[in-house]
Motif scaffolding. Structure first.
Motif, PDB file in Angstrom:
ATOM      1  N   GLU A  81       4.640   6.687 -13.169  1.00 12.26           N
ATOM      2  CA  GLU A  81       3.906   6.355 -11.930  1.00 12.26           C
ATOM      3  C   GLU A  81       2.823   6.975 -11.651  1.00 12.26           C
ATOM      4  N   GLU A 115      10.220 -13.663  -0.635  1.00 10.93           N
ATOM      5  CA  GLU A 115      10.002 -12.696  -1.636  1.00 10.93           C
ATOM      6  C   GLU A 115       9.421 -13.358  -2.968  1.00 10.93           C
ATOM      7  N   ARG A 140       7.593 -12.091  -5.348  1.00 12.44           N
ATOM      8  CA  ARG A 140       7.192 -11.228  -6.495  1.00 12.44           C
ATOM      9  C   ARG A 140       8.071 -11.646  -7.943  1.00 12.44           C
ATOM     10  N   GLY A 184       8.686  -8.088   4.477  1.00 12.96           N
ATOM     11  CA  GLY A 184       9.351  -7.003   3.843  1.00 12.96           C
ATOM     12  C   GLY A 184       8.536  -6.617   2.367  1.00 12.96           C
ATOM     13  N   VAL A 185       7.800  -7.627   1.751  1.00  9.82           N
ATOM     14  CA  VAL A 185       7.139  -7.329   0.445  1.00  9.82           C
ATOM     15  C   VAL A 185       6.020  -6.440   0.804  1.00  9.82           C
ATOM     16  N   ALA A 231       5.099  -4.369   3.239  1.00  6.95           N
ATOM     17  CA  ALA A 231       5.527  -3.066   3.611  1.00  6.95           C
ATOM     18  C   ALA A 231       5.911  -2.311   2.521  1.00  6.95           C
ATOM     19  N   GLN A 232       6.616  -2.896   1.553  1.00  2.00           N
ATOM     20  CA  GLN A 232       7.104  -2.054   0.325  1.00  2.00           C
ATOM     21  C   GLN A 232       5.796  -1.870  -0.542  1.00  2.00           C
ATOM     22  N   LEU A 233       4.948  -2.697  -0.724  1.00  4.03           N
ATOM     23  CA  LEU A 233       3.938  -2.731  -1.491  1.00  4.03           C
ATOM     24  C   LEU A 233       2.638  -1.714  -0.986  1.00  4.03           C
ATOM     25  N   SER A 234       2.820  -1.552   0.155  1.00  6.13           N
ATOM     26  CA  SER A 234       1.771  -0.481   0.722  1.00  6.13           C
ATOM     27  C   SER A 234       1.908   1.030   0.582  1.00  6.13           C
ATOM     28  N   SER A 235       3.156   1.174  -0.060  1.00 11.10           N
ATOM     29  CA  SER A 235       3.639   2.638  -0.091  1.00 11.10           C
ATOM     30  C   SER A 235       4.107   2.620  -1.660  1.00 11.10           C
ATOM     31  N   ASP A 236       3.857   1.505  -2.357  1.00  3.36           N
ATOM     32  CA  ASP A 236       4.486   1.425  -4.009  1.00  3.36           C
ATOM     33  C   ASP A 236       3.066   1.440  -4.921  1.00  3.36           C
ATOM     34  N   SER A 258       3.913  -0.706  -8.491  1.00  2.96           N
ATOM     35  CA  SER A 258       4.089  -1.991  -8.435  1.00  2.96           C
ATOM     36  C   SER A 258       2.940  -2.708  -9.157  1.00  2.96           C
TER      37      SER A 258
END
Length: 317
Positions: free
Chosen positions: A67, A136, A138, A155-156, A158-163, A166
């Motif tokens: 990563e 979802e 993805r 939800g997606v 929010a997760q992508l902003s910190s991942d 991905s």
């Protein structure tokens, strides 16, 4: 490991596997066999002294080392690609078919303008619309079932902003809020909308999944209230048609009221409680990030402005 002895071709394979998160799909992208891809990853593991990728039931999962490494590898390869293959893209000569997933109201707004642009600028581009039945998307992007998704994916996003690991990329196209929508002759269109008369009304819910429970019900439950949902539909156009011809009321994103096709028959009111903002996000896969035709499509969507219905008071616009 010495950088001087590192086979840089292994980094191309690593980038493809991280992008696809699947050895077989990466092999297809690279025009290699799956065993050859596996062998390349094995050699890179040995050179870097890290597992890099761990097999799972759905593909591969990157280690923390992978990563951390991927953004630098991806950036370096993109720079090299731009240097050795200068972009001389002419969209009028492009040939591509895009599979796009959107809700019906979003598609109703975006597609007419997109079709005009394709007819005038990109006659070799085709679009295939795929039903959007989930918040979802993805998995659809990862499998390659679609090339682009546009919608409300809280939800997606929010997760992508910190991942950073991905392979799914995203961009916010619009931010707005929800309103209560009813026919212009509805009794509630003539009075102040408050919590009591809102909850006493009969409701229609737009639900992609078919679940008879949504954000509104969660907000009401927090203050000890509930509503009666008589009808659940999975299309905004259907919702607008039903509400315009009945005493049901519904909650829609304000920017999608116009997309129901029944604006002249509808009134909207601010809700008597607070809901989170509604965002419109565009999602795509890293494999398409540098495609000139895909860039052209994304740029077109970025440049569009959402319609905002005029204020509706006392049942009239």
């Amino acid at each position: 490991m010495s950088f001087l002895t590192l086979d840089l071709n292994l980094l191309r394979v690593f980038d493809a596997v991280m992008t696809e998160q699947n050895l077989t799909r990466a092999a297809g992208h690279l025009a290699m066999t799956q065993p050859a891809v596996s062998n390349a990853i094995k050699r890179l593991r040995e050179s870097l002294g890290d597992e890099l990728l761990i097999r799972t039931a759905y593909g591969v999962k990157p280690t923390p080392r992978a990563e951390a490494l991927w953004p630098a590898v991806r950036s370096a390869l993109a720079g090299l690609e731009a240097a050795v293959t200068p972009e001389t893209f002419d969209v009028s000569k492009a040939h591509a078919t895009f599979r796009m997933a959107m809700a019906d109201a979003t598609a109703a707004f975006w597609l007419p303008s997109l079709m005009r642009s394709i007819e005038s600028e990109a006659p070799g581009v085709n679009v295939r619309m795929v039903p959007l039945t989930t918040r979802e998307p993805r998995p659809m992007l990862l499998r390659g079932d679609i090339d682009l998704a546009v919608g409300f994916f809280p939800g997606v996003a929010a997760q992508l902003s910190s991942d950073t690991s991905s392979p799914i990329r995203h961009e916010r196209l619009y931010s707005g809020h929800y309103v209560c929508v009813m026919r212009k002759g509805h009794p509630l269109a003539k009075v102040e909308l408050n919590m009591d008369n809102y909850c006493q009304a009969n409701h229609l819910l737009v639900s992609f999944s078919g679940r008879a429970h949504g954000l509104v019900d969660e907000a009401l439950a927090q203050v000890g209230r509930e509503r009666r949902i008589i009808l659940t539909v999975n299309q905004f156009f259907t919702a607008g048609r039903v509400v315009a011809n009945s005493d049901l009321i519904t909650v829609l994103p304000k920017h999608l009221v116009a997309s129901t096709g029944n604006t002249d028959a509808l009134a909207w009111r601010e809700l008597p409680f607070t809901l989170p903002p509604v965002h419109l996000d565009m999602l795509w896969h890293e494999r398409d990030a540098r495609s000139p035709t895909h860039k052209w499509l994304r740029k077109h969507l970025e440049g569009m402005n959402m319609p905002v219905p005029r204020s509706s008071t006392k049942g009239s616009d």
